[in-house]
Design a protein around this motif. Structure first.
Motif, PDB file in Angstrom:
ATOM      1  N   SER A 106       4.775  13.724  14.031  1.00 18.42           N
ATOM      2  CA  SER A 106       3.451  14.138  13.567  1.00 18.42           C
ATOM      3  C   SER A 106       3.557  14.616  12.118  1.00 18.42           C
ATOM      4  O   SER A 106       3.885  15.780  11.864  1.00 18.42           O
ATOM      5  CB  SER A 106       2.895  15.249  14.462  1.00 18.42           C
ATOM      6  N   PHE A 107       3.290  13.725  11.194  1.00 19.65           N
ATOM      7  CA  PHE A 107       3.370  14.100   9.785  1.00 19.65           C
ATOM      8  C   PHE A 107       2.282  15.105   9.415  1.00 19.65           C
ATOM      9  O   PHE A 107       2.475  15.951   8.538  1.00 19.65           O
ATOM     10  CB  PHE A 107       3.257  12.854   8.902  1.00 19.65           C
ATOM     11  N   ASN A 108       1.130  15.003  10.057  1.00 11.97           N
ATOM     12  CA  ASN A 108       0.056  15.957   9.769  1.00 11.97           C
ATOM     13  C   ASN A 108       0.495  17.388  10.077  1.00 11.97           C
ATOM     14  O   ASN A 108       0.191  18.327   9.337  1.00 11.97           O
ATOM     15  CB  ASN A 108      -1.190  15.608  10.573  1.00 11.97           C
ATOM     16  N   GLU A 139      -0.656  12.911   3.138  1.00 17.41           N
ATOM     17  CA  GLU A 139      -1.315  12.466   4.367  1.00 17.41           C
ATOM     18  C   GLU A 139      -1.690  10.992   4.284  1.00 17.41           C
ATOM     19  O   GLU A 139      -1.594  10.246   5.263  1.00 17.41           O
ATOM     20  CB  GLU A 139      -2.557  13.339   4.600  1.00 17.41           C
ATOM     21  N   ARG A 140      -2.081  10.549   3.093  1.00 13.83           N
ATOM     22  CA  ARG A 140      -2.418   9.135   2.893  1.00 13.83           C
ATOM     23  C   ARG A 140      -1.165   8.264   3.066  1.00 13.83           C
ATOM     24  O   ARG A 140      -1.224   7.181   3.648  1.00 13.83           O
ATOM     25  CB  ARG A 140      -3.017   8.952   1.499  1.00 13.83           C
ATOM     26  N   LEU A 141      -0.031   8.740   2.565  1.00 20.00           N
ATOM     27  CA  LEU A 141       1.213   7.998   2.721  1.00 20.00           C
ATOM     28  C   LEU A 141       1.574   7.862   4.195  1.00 20.00           C
ATOM     29  O   LEU A 141       2.025   6.802   4.651  1.00 20.00           O
ATOM     30  CB  LEU A 141       2.334   8.712   1.960  1.00 20.00           C
ATOM     31  N   ALA A 142       1.369   8.936   4.956  1.00 24.47           N
ATOM     32  CA  ALA A 142       1.651   8.887   6.394  1.00 24.47           C
ATOM     33  C   ALA A 142       0.747   7.876   7.098  1.00 24.47           C
ATOM     34  O   ALA A 142       1.175   7.211   8.049  1.00 24.47           O
ATOM     35  CB  ALA A 142       1.484  10.272   7.002  1.00 24.47           C
ATOM     36  N   ARG A 191       0.838  -1.203   0.000  1.00 28.06           N
ATOM     37  CA  ARG A 191       0.000   0.000   0.000  1.00 28.06           C
ATOM     38  C   ARG A 191       0.873   1.253   0.000  1.00 28.06           C
ATOM     39  O   ARG A 191       0.560   2.245  -0.673  1.00 28.06           O
ATOM     40  CB  ARG A 191      -0.918   0.008   1.228  1.00 28.06           C
ATOM     41  N   PHE A 192       1.946   1.235   0.770  1.00 31.98           N
ATOM     42  CA  PHE A 192       2.880   2.362   0.788  1.00 31.98           C
ATOM     43  C   PHE A 192       3.452   2.585  -0.611  1.00 31.98           C
ATOM     44  O   PHE A 192       3.540   3.713  -1.099  1.00 31.98           O
ATOM     45  CB  PHE A 192       4.001   2.067   1.793  1.00 31.98           C
TER      46      PHE A 192
END
Length: 729
Positions: free
Chosen positions: A677-679, A708-711, A624-625
């Motif tokens: 915190s990637f966000n 954000e999806r990757l995180a 998925r990544f």
């Protein structure tokens, strides 16, 4: 638990591969075996058995490809088998010499696997020929040399049959392999068409798990087949076009991955008065699958055909998005996603057009330069000593397996020399046939070999009780020999049944002893027990200890894939196509290795159990990544304002460090460090985003959403790696 494991292994024994029987290969192998047998028997030639052995074994080596490569593989195997027959016959004359000779010869040829699958097959044939000769010792030097000459004679017949009388077209294996690539791409597009309109939340995950590894394996098999076919050839027509087609299939696969990742991110249907635009995507994907099926037909038949004119791309979706946007029914982010999906569909159509143009010109001469394509990776020449030196360590699976096979086979030879059972070499052959580099496959093959031998032996008893006419028996044996080779791709147990029936009846016919079926069964049971004992007690390494390294390699490959993207962002340019393709291929192979290791772990007979859910999650979200990275790689540009570049730089540094720490934690069985915190780094969903994050959200909301999806994928991987270390309840 043991009862459940036994049922799982029983199902594996009876599992059939989803392929057709190799009827032509079976008939050709039967001819390679019986013509020398009949001729040698009719003319009373010395070494008639060796004529048949040489013909039968050499016929297995022909895997297609160029005539040069096939001649070299079959000729090398013939020479190795002939030398093995001579040395085995001479060593069998002196029992004290037979033991060390077996240890050295079998170990050396089992170590030949360092040079690849073809060398491994040659080594296995050389080792089995040696132990047969050891069990049938020569009466002197001259008879031993005659057996070697007979092996060469039978091999020569098999080569004439394969290369001249019943040849395989040099490019046919490559064409079929490339066509298979478009076939799996078509299956993937059809699955996506069904999933895009479905309501199941886990449908995308199931599709990825089912298709991605299968497609990558098919692409790599085609790459290997095409490289072997083109080796030593100077033509620039069909081979060049097949290379373009292979790269087109790979590009279509990457386009579908990016498209699927973006489709999954759409979330709930965005339907309104003008309908859900995903219906247009589903229709386009189905048409894409039909185009891929057309490519399968064009590549396989290799004839001049009228070019299909597909009528699909992203235009219908762009029209639907325009209507929704004009009515105010979609948000800015939804509009960006749908527009990006339309772009991906148009690019997918362009790749399909290149493939169609190339496939329609496949059989003709090269009158113009082919469309640009990435060349097959050319490996730098490596000395013959280099693979040997690299594997001269007990950490090498090849060396461990070679030592295991050599010691166990030597033990079988010793037992045969002490107890002198009837046809004692059947014990040794069983050991050589069953033992595999890994415990799970060895255990499975042992079950198939033993059960197949019992069934085949019982059939031999039934046949010999009512049919003893030599001419009728030879006709039956030709059919059973063809069947045993034809059924190898389906199930090894079926091969063993008909191989046992063939060779037991042949031995009974030659000796007049009609009780050899019981001997075969008993000898197989002894050999199977020895093979399992050698596997479990000699340098065994459970897949439980291999899997963490394989899993860490896949995570590191994920990191390298993302690193190609992040370096391009820092330069403000699109990712380098060559570096991207290499990283993507490395990731695909590393993930396949990890998944294969996991399957071997499940197939191993284990006396204790552990939860496999974290391992399954790690495998699933490694893909998925990579899928999100593939989507990011499809972007044509990235905003280059200083604030956006700052946000991307901080995000990339944090992602790189986190992936490196995660890979090392999985490799060494440690708990990974907490994630940043990637966000906050990209200003997504935080109360007071900083200037860089706000700039990214305003200038590139779609890019922000994808990051954000990757995180999120990384968070799932991190949680799975942490759960793996928690004690079982």
């Amino acid at each position: 638990m043991l009862h459940r494991q036994f049922l799982d292994h029983a199902k594996a024994v009876a599992r059939f591969a989803p392929v057709r029987p190799a009827v032509k290969a079976g008939l050709r192998a039967a001819l390679a075996f019986f013509v020398p047998t009949v001729v040698g028997t009719a003319l009373h030639l010395p070494g008639a058995l060796w004529l048949a052995v040489g013909g039968f074994n050499t016929s297995f080596v022909d895997k297609g490809g160029s005539y040069h490569a096939r001649f070299r593989a079959m000729g090398g195997t013939a020479l190795a088998a002939a030398v093995s027959a001579v040395l085995g016959g001479l060593a069998g004359m002196h029992p004290t010499l037979a033991i060390p000779a077996t240890l050295l010869w079998v170990t050396a040829w089992s170590f030949a696997g360092v040079y690849g699958a073809a060398a491994n097959l040659t080594g296995n044939i050389a080792a089995t020929t040696f132990v047969i000769a050891l069990g049938l010792p020569a009466a002197g030097v001259v008879p031993a040399l005659e057996s070697g000459v007979a092996v060469l004679g039978g091999s020569a017949w098999a080569m004439v049959l394969s290369l001249l009388l019943w040849p395989i077209r040099p490019y046919r294996p490559a064409r079929k392999a490339v066509a298979a690539c478009f076939g799996v791409v078509a299956d993937y597009a059809e699955g996506m068409s069904r999933t895009v309109q479905g309501a199941r939340e886990d449908a995308w995950q199931a599709l990825i798990q089912e298709q991605h590894g299968r497609i990558r394996e098919t692409l790599e098999l085609a790459r290997t087949t095409l490289a072997a076919t083109r080796q030593g050839r100077v033509e620039r027509g069909r081979g060049e076009r097949l290379l373009v087609l292979l790269e087109s299939a790979d590009a279509m696969f990457m386009g579908l991955i990016a498209l699927g990742e973006q489709l999954e991110a759409l979330g709930p249907p965005v339907s309104g008065p003008v309908g859900d635009p995903r219906a247009a995507v589903a229709v386009a994907l189905l048409d894409c699958a039909n185009t891929a099926r057309d490519l399968v037909r064009l590549v396989e038949q290799e004839g001049r055909s009228r070019r299909p004119q597909p009528d699909w791309d992203g235009r219908a979706l762009r029209d639907a998005v325009g209507d929704l946007d004009a009515r105010g029914l979609i948000t800015r982010l939804e509009r960006a996603r749908l527009s990006d999906i339309a772009r991906l569909l148009s690019e997918l159509r362009e790749r399909a057009d290149v493939a169609l143009d190339t496939a329609c010109r496949l059989p003709g001469p090269l009158t113009e330069a082919p469309p640009p394509a990435r060349a097959l990776a050319e490996e730098s020449p490596v000395s013959l000593w280099e693979p040997v030196r690299a594997n001269l360590t007990l950490d090498s699976e090849v060396l461990r397996h070679a030592l295991r096979v050599g010691v166990t086979t030597t033990a079988a030879v010793y037992i045969a020399s002490v107890f002198r059972p009837n046809h004692g070499y059947w014990v040794t052959l069983t050991v050589l046939t069953i033992m595999q580099p890994y415990t799970g496959p060895t255990f499975l093959k042992a079950l198939q070999r033993v059960l197949g031998t019992v069934v085949g032996g019982l059939l031999a008893i039934a046949v010999s009780s009512w049919l003893q006419n030599p001419h009728a028996m030879m006709g039956l044996l030709f059919c059973t020999a063809a069947l045993c080779v034809s059924l190898i791709p389906l199930n090894y147990g079926l091969f063993t049944i008909f191989a046992t029936l063939t060779f037991v009846l042949l031995a009974e016919l030659g000796s007049g002893d009609w009780t050899l079926a019981t001997v075969r069964i008993v000898n197989t049971l002894i050999g199977g027990a020895l093979a399992l004992a050698g596997t479990f007690f000699l340098w065994q390494r459970s897949e439980e200890h291999r899997l963490p390294a394989r899993m860490a390699d896949a995570l590191s490959a994920d990191r390298e894939f993302f690193d190609v993207l992040s370096r391009a962002w820092q330069r403000g340019t699109p990712p380098d196509a060559t570096a991207l393709a290499q990283a993507r291929r490395k990731l695909g192979l590393a993930t396949i290795n990890a998944e294969t290791s996991f399957q071997r772990l499940l197939n191993e007979p284990r006396w204790r159990t552990e939860t496999v859910e974290p391992l399954m999650t790690l495998l699933a979200f490694t893909r998925r990544f990579a899928a999100v990275c593939t989507l990011l790689a499809s972007r044509r540009s990235v905003p280059t304002s200083p604030a956006v570049q700052q946000a991307l730089s901080r995000y990339a540094q944090a992602m790189d460090a986190s992936m490196e720490d995660l890979a090392q934690a999985v490799r060494h069985g440690q708990r990974p460090r907490p994630l940043p915190s990637f966000n906050a780094l990209i200003g997504w969903n935080v109360p007071t985003p900083d200037e860089a994050g706000a700039a990214l959200g305003s200038e590139a909301p779609l890019l922000q959403s994808q990051l954000e999806r990757l995180a999120r994928q990384l968070n799932v991987l991190h949680a799975a790696a942490t759960r793996r270390l928690e004690p079982l309840p």
